[in-house]
Design an enzyme around this catalytic site. Structure first.
Site, short mmCIF file in Angstrom:
data_model
loop_
_atom_site.label_atom_id
_atom_site.label_comp_id
_atom_site.label_asym_id
_atom_site.label_seq_id
_atom_site.Cartn_x
_atom_site.Cartn_y
_atom_site.Cartn_z
N LYS A 189 4.31 9.61 -2.88
CA LYS A 189 4.48 8.44 -3.83
C LYS A 189 3.36 7.86 -4.06
O LYS A 189 2.48 7.97 -3.85
CB LYS A 189 4.79 6.77 -2.78
CG LYS A 189 5.28 6.66 -3.56
CD LYS A 189 4.65 5.33 -3.95
CE LYS A 189 3.54 4.19 -3.65
NZ LYS A 189 2.89 3.91 -4.28
N GLU A 264 -7.61 8.89 5.10
CA GLU A 264 -8.49 8.84 4.05
C GLU A 264 -8.89 7.88 3.37
O GLU A 264 -8.36 7.36 2.18
CB GLU A 264 -8.33 10.22 3.30
CG GLU A 264 -8.71 11.34 4.11
CD GLU A 264 -8.60 12.66 3.34
OE1 GLU A 264 -8.28 13.93 3.20
OE2 GLU A 264 -8.62 12.47 2.27
N CYS A 298 -14.85 8.48 -3.33
CA CYS A 298 -14.85 7.76 -2.46
C CYS A 298 -15.95 8.26 -1.22
O CYS A 298 -16.75 7.66 -0.64
CB CYS A 298 -13.27 8.07 -1.19
SG CYS A 298 -13.14 9.90 -1.50
N GLU A 398 -17.65 -1.85 -0.96
CA GLU A 398 -16.41 -0.68 -1.71
C GLU A 398 -16.97 -1.47 -3.17
O GLU A 398 -15.76 -1.90 -3.16
CB GLU A 398 -15.68 -0.06 -0.96
CG GLU A 398 -15.80 1.12 -1.76
CD GLU A 398 -14.32 2.21 -1.25
OE1 GLU A 398 -13.44 1.00 -1.28
OE2 GLU A 398 -14.47 3.30 -1.51
P1 NAD Z 1 -4.65 1.62 -2.01
O1 NAD Z 1 -4.95 1.49 -1.14
O2 NAD Z 1 -4.39 0.07 -3.15
O3 NAD Z 1 -3.58 2.04 -2.91
C1 NAD Z 1 -2.73 3.63 -2.56
C2 NAD Z 1 -1.28 4.22 -2.45
O4 NAD Z 1 -0.51 3.04 -1.21
C3 NAD Z 1 -1.70 3.57 -3.57
O5 NAD Z 1 0.30 4.95 -4.14
C4 NAD Z 1 0.32 1.79 -3.56
O6 NAD Z 1 1.12 2.20 -4.03
C5 NAD Z 1 -0.01 3.08 -1.60
N1 NAD Z 1 0.50 1.55 -1.30
C6 NAD Z 1 -0.27 0.12 -1.17
N2 NAD Z 1 0.31 -0.34 -0.36
C7 NAD Z 1 1.21 0.08 0.91
C8 NAD Z 1 2.68 -0.16 1.76
N3 NAD Z 1 1.86 -1.88 2.34
N4 NAD Z 1 2.74 1.33 2.35
C9 NAD Z 1 2.24 2.13 2.07
N5 NAD Z 1 1.48 1.89 0.61
C10 NAD Z 1 1.14 1.27 0.18
O7 NAD Z 1 -5.90 2.46 -3.17
P2 NAD Z 1 -6.35 2.69 -4.52
O8 NAD Z 1 -7.13 0.89 -4.78
O9 NAD Z 1 -5.03 3.18 -4.69
O10 NAD Z 1 -7.49 4.01 -3.90
C11 NAD Z 1 -8.64 3.37 -4.05
C12 NAD Z 1 -9.35 3.49 -2.71
O11 NAD Z 1 -9.36 4.77 -1.97
C13 NAD Z 1 -10.49 3.47 -2.61
O12 NAD Z 1 -10.98 2.68 -1.15
C14 NAD Z 1 -11.45 4.69 -2.44
O13 NAD Z 1 -12.26 5.02 -1.41
C15 NAD Z 1 -10.01 5.49 -1.39
N6 NAD Z 1 -10.24 6.87 -1.51
C16 NAD Z 1 -10.44 7.89 0.09
C17 NAD Z 1 -10.46 8.91 -0.05
C18 NAD Z 1 -11.27 9.64 1.21
O14 NAD Z 1 -10.82 11.32 0.85
N7 NAD Z 1 -11.86 8.92 2.17
C19 NAD Z 1 -10.09 10.20 -1.28
C20 NAD Z 1 -9.41 8.99 -2.89
C21 NAD Z 1 -9.58 7.29 -2.13
#
Ligand code: NAD
Length: 505
Positions: A189, A264, A298, A398
């Protein structure tokens, strides 16, 4: 060069505009069962890219069934064959690297200079895990007096993979390659803000010979499609990359079906520069680790902890360099920072400029939207706050943009206290020529990964992941197999050892 990239874009954009991005289930590109679609726009200028199939629980069910049906044959496929398919996927990615990089750049606002590398990293991820297919089931031998015990690893089953919008292509390969090498099948997804390369990647994998049902893609929103994926009975584990709050939902949603989860999550990572460091290299690294990938990374070093003895001079050089960073069209190879993923995220990043000022930090450069760029684009000036302290919101939260906060320190103990004062614990960067101090700091840092005298350089066998609110679990090399596989112990008697007899009085 911008023209060359715009020409590549022109080859693909008309098709995206008229046909949009579909789901891919059981080897077929299809619309959502409900027929619903949502619009996808580019952060370059807000213009329309195409419509995206909006999957929900029904589409997830269909995809999870396809992944379940394909699982037995995929896990039993001879290793050499699975390895060959995974190398063929890497070949396809390399063949289409220009297309992938340009589409990713236009869809996300990430600059082409980094997306070209990210596309090649995607291929490298497949190659690395292709070569590990043969080792994936390996276990341990733990002999006892009367028994020989050995362990083996077996794929856990169909898995769900949920990815964010920052460098989505590379992150998707990073998750899916080890899952396939383990023998798992996948339902992916992708993030709703960056759908374009996800379906393209799965299509390329099928062109490379991947059997149908092994890799399924369902687009849609987190609260519907994402949630349904975390709740589906057939899905045995969920690998998630995204925000910390979303990670907590993933755990809750997966609890009734005892989902194994790998999270992550976010970061607020320190870079600590001591007065004995190679200051020129530390300056390059500090700038690179915050302003590359649009600061939407991240592991970016968002807090620069600077020793008081070098503070003034370092800040002067830093300010001049940050003010000189070129913001512009992401497809222009000269551009160093492109637009944020979406106007809503642009607003979030911009809101921290007022927050920083109110908290009493000094805006050394940046802030606001750059002039002369398209009105509908989500651009933010590279921003630098100095004279901050550890308790300010710009030090604690962040921001996830081209936004760096500088905090002075005097002693090692003070540096580590500041570094560890946040709820996150993903990465830390330490700059010193004192080797003992480097190790001491690394041991004390609350982080899953520490780099000493280096920016983030990934080596694929090493563990990647965070502590505290930055996540649970590790990726990379053998660590990935611990997540996607179950370890089974097999115990064999070596002879006629004594078995306690019951019922023979
Ligand atoms: P997000 O959490 O808003 O969304 C990530 C994914 O989760 C999307 O596909 C979204 O549709 C899905 N999602 C949202 N609500 C959900 C739910 N209730 N159930 C299942 N899936 C759901 O994150 P974002 O804004 O897309 O990405 C940025 C974030 O990702 C930042 O906080 C960043 O630090 C983090 N990130 C972490 C790493 C790591 O390795 N630690 C790497 C890249 C990004």
């Amino acid at each position: 060069m911008l023209e060359k990239n715009l020409k590549i874009l022109d080859q693909y954009l008309p098709n995206l505009k008229s046909n949009g991005v579909q789901n891919l289930i059981n080897g077929k590109s299809i619309d959502a069962i409900s027929g619903k679609k949502f619009d996808n726009t580019t952060p370059v200028d807000g213009s329309f890219i195409g419509q995206v199939s909006e999957g929900d629980a029904e589409d997830i069910d269909k995809a999870a069934n396809a992944a379940m049906d394909a699982f037995d044959a995929w896990k039993k496929m001879p290793h050499q064959e699975r390895k060959k398919i995974m190398h063929a996927i890497a070949d396809k990615i390399e063949e289409h690297a220009d297309e992938i990089a340009v589409l990713e750049s236009y869809d996300t606002g990430q600059t082409i200079r980094f997306m070209k590398k990210a596309a090649m990293r995607g291929a490298a991820n497949f190659r690395y895990f292709a070569d590990k297919v043969i080792d994936a089931p390996n276990g341990l031998s733990t002999p006892d007096t009367n028994h020989v015990n050995y362990t083996m690893r077996q794929p856990i089953g169909p898995v769900g993979i949920i990815t964010p919008w920052n460098t989505p292509f590379m992150l998707t390969t990073w998750k899916i390659a080890p899952a396939l090498a383990s023998g798992c099948t996948v339902v992916h997804k992708p993030a709703e803000f960056s759908p374009v390369t996800a379906t393209r990647l799965a299509q390329l994998a099928h062109e490379a010979g991947l059997p149908k049902g092994v890799w399924n893609v369902v687009h849609g929103f987190g609260e519907t499609a994402g949630k349904a994926l975390t709740e589906h009975e057939h899905i045995k584990a969920v690998a998630f990359i995204g925000e910390t709050t979303t990670g907590t939902y993933i755990m809750k949603q997966g609890a009734p079906t005892l989902k194994r989860v790998h999270l992550e999550l976010g970061g607020q990572n320190p870079i600590i520069v001591f007065d004995d460091a190679d200051l020129d290299r530390a300056l390059d690294a500090a700038i690179f680790m915050k302003y590359s990938i649009n600061g939407e990374r991240c592991t970016s070093s968002s807090r620069l902890l600077l020793h008081k003895n070098v503070y003034k001079d370092f800040v002067k050089k830093l300010t001049a360099r940050v003010a000189n960073i070129k913001v512009g069209h992401p497809l222009d190879p000269k551009t160093e920072v492109g637009p944020m993923i979406h106007p809503s995220h642009q607003e979030k990043v911009l809101s921290y400029i007022d927050i920083g000022k109110k908290d009493g930090a000094v805006l050394a450069c940046g802030g606001g939207k750059p002039a002369g760029l398209p009105e509908g684009g989500a651009y933010v000036n590279p921003t630098l706050f100095i004279d901050a302290n550890k308790d300010m919101r710009i030090s604690q939260e962040e921001v996830f943009g081209p936004f760096l906060t500088v905090i002075p320190f005097e002693t090692e103990a003070e540096a580590i206290e500041i570094a560890n004062s946040v709820k996150y614990g993903l990465a830390a960067y330490i700059w010193t020529k004192d080797i003992s101090r480097g190790h001491r700091m690394a041991h004390a840092a609350e982080a899953g990964m520490v780099w000493i005298n280096s920016e983030n350089v990934r080596h694929l066998p090493t563990p990647f992941g965070g502590v505290k609110y930055s996540g649970i679990g590790r990726d990379g090399g053998e660590y990935s197999f611990d997540f996607y596989m179950e370890t089974k112990n097999i115990s064999v008697a070596l002879g006629d050892h004594k078995i306690t007899q019951l019922g023979v009085q």
